[in-house]
Design a protein around this motif. Structure first.
Motif, PDB file in Angstrom:
ATOM      1  N   ASP A 199      20.780   3.371   7.651  1.00 35.12           N
ATOM      2  CA  ASP A 199      19.681   2.968   8.521  1.00 35.12           C
ATOM      3  C   ASP A 199      19.977   1.603   9.131  1.00 35.12           C
ATOM      4  O   ASP A 199      21.091   1.070   9.010  1.00 35.12           O
ATOM      5  N   ASP A 200      18.967   0.994   9.798  1.00 31.31           N
ATOM      6  CA  ASP A 200      19.167  -0.294  10.468  1.00 31.31           C
ATOM      7  C   ASP A 200      19.544  -1.409   9.497  1.00 31.31           C
ATOM      8  O   ASP A 200      20.170  -2.397   9.897  1.00 31.31           O
ATOM      9  N   ASN A 201      19.132  -1.273   8.232  1.00 31.89           N
ATOM     10  CA  ASN A 201      19.411  -2.305   7.234  1.00 31.89           C
ATOM     11  C   ASN A 201      20.675  -2.016   6.437  1.00 31.89           C
ATOM     12  O   ASN A 201      20.967  -2.706   5.464  1.00 31.89           O
ATOM     13  N   GLY A 202      21.426  -0.979   6.838  1.00 35.43           N
ATOM     14  CA  GLY A 202      22.667  -0.669   6.156  1.00 35.43           C
ATOM     15  C   GLY A 202      22.490   0.145   4.894  1.00 35.43           C
ATOM     16  O   GLY A 202      23.447   0.345   4.143  1.00 35.43           O
ATOM     17  N   ARG A 203      21.273   0.617   4.610  1.00 36.51           N
ATOM     18  CA  ARG A 203      21.028   1.428   3.419  1.00 36.51           C
ATOM     19  C   ARG A 203      21.418   2.880   3.690  1.00 36.51           C
ATOM     20  O   ARG A 203      21.115   3.416   4.767  1.00 36.51           O
TER      21      ARG A 203
END
Length: 340
Positions: A298-302
């Motif tokens: 996702d946008d947070n790298g998760r």
């Protein structure tokens, strides 16, 4: 009175007269100077209608999908527009109507719509003089855009301009109550703010690695994506309507550099059948991941697993249902107008 006193009076009178003459000469000179620099060379911006301030407007740019076609089909809608009805006892020439409408269209640009009833009672956009005459018109101002809700001052200005237009055409104007229009605008703005989201799935290369550009282009084609230049690929339905896009993210920030990631982006309110579009994007992301060997985050790298993807889908369904509850179908004409 002595001769000396008389002489003083004469001298005093001459001095006063001299001062008056001098002042008059200076006044005339100052007037000529002012007229020379501020006379007919400059318009009075308060009185001259040509010189009045015009608000800057932004004209919509053509989109690669079918937004422009759908926009032409849009008619005034009281659920998203402030609509003023104009009625005349006799037909008004279309050319004259459009001439009077031009200042309104110039001021409010794509937020304004003018429609006319034909002989059968059907309504159509009036955009070009066609030699016909119309006796019923609807002038509309869109209440909400991505910039926010319309202001009360703008509604007053729009209403005033349309009423002036009606008077010049010899028509009667019936406008809604402005307080109610403002309430509708605020409520609609809250709904649109909640629905105006983009879902992004990122396919990233492993640490210290990059995605092969030739392989990316091959994989995109294999996944049914259409190249649109500048590292952008589009996925459309059979009618050519845009569902989602995939864009390259260059690691070096330069054209032709190593590809650090692919981002698949879905603009929720602007795609038809939101759930189907999202499911199609997820399938495409998994297909690309299998071909390119990247990780889906996702946008947070998760990392995005099936549970996380299902949660996102549930939220998209909720947003779509909220829009449809107001008669705004995602990807439909009204949605494309509100989220342009």
């Amino acid at each position: 009175m002595t001769d000396f006193q008389i002489a003083l009076l004469v001298v005093g009178a001459l001095a006063i007269a001299g001062v008056l003459v001098y002042n008059r000469v200076q006044e005339r000179g100052a007037r000529r100077h002012a007229e020379r620099f501020s006379g007919a060379r400059h318009r009075d911006v308060l009185l001259d209608p040509v010189a009045r301030r015009r608000e800057p407007t932004l004209e919509p740019q053509p989109q690669p999908d079918r937004d422009s076609t759908m926009r032409e089909e849009i008619l005034p809608d009281a659920s998203v527009d402030y609509v003023v009805d104009l009625t005349a006892a006799q037909g008004m020439p279309a050319a004259l109507i459009l001439e009077q409408w031009e200042p309104v269209a110039r001021r409010f640009a794509s937020r304004s719509i003018l429609a006319a009833a034909d002989d059968t009672g059907g309504w159509h956009r009036l955009a070009a003089p066609d030699g016909s005459s119309r006796s019923q018109l609807r002038a509309a101002l869109q209440l909400v855009t991505r910039a926010g809700a319309v202001s009360e001052a703008e509604i007053i200005e729009f209403r005033s301009q349309v009423e002036t237009m009606a008077a010049r055409l010899g028509a009667a104007a019936a406008a809604p109550e402005m307080r109610q229009a403002m309430e509708i605008a605020r409520e609609l703005d809250r709904l649109c703010a909640d629905a105006d989201i983009q879902v992004a799935l990122h396919l990233v290369a492993g640490a210290g690695k990059s995605l092969d550009r030739a392989l990316v282009e091959h994989a995109a084609k294999d996944a049914g994506l259409e190249p649109e230049g500048a590292g952008r690929f589009a996925h459309r339905d059979r009618q050519g309507r845009l569902l989602f896009v995939a864009t390259e993210r260059d690691g070096g920030g330069t054209k032709g550099g190593p590809i650090e990631a692919l981002t698949l982006l879905l603009e929720v309110p602007r795609v038809i059948e939101t759930r189907r579009a999202y499911e199609s994007m997820v399938r495409c992301a998994h297909h690309l991941a299998g071909l390119l060997g990247g990780d889906l985050v996702d946008d947070n790298g998760r990392a995005l697993d099936e549970r996380a993807l299902a949660v996102i889908e549930g939220e998209l369904v909720r947003i779509s249902q909220a829009l449809e509850g107001r008669g705004i179908v995602p990807g439909g004409p009204l949605a494309l107008r509100l989220f342009s």
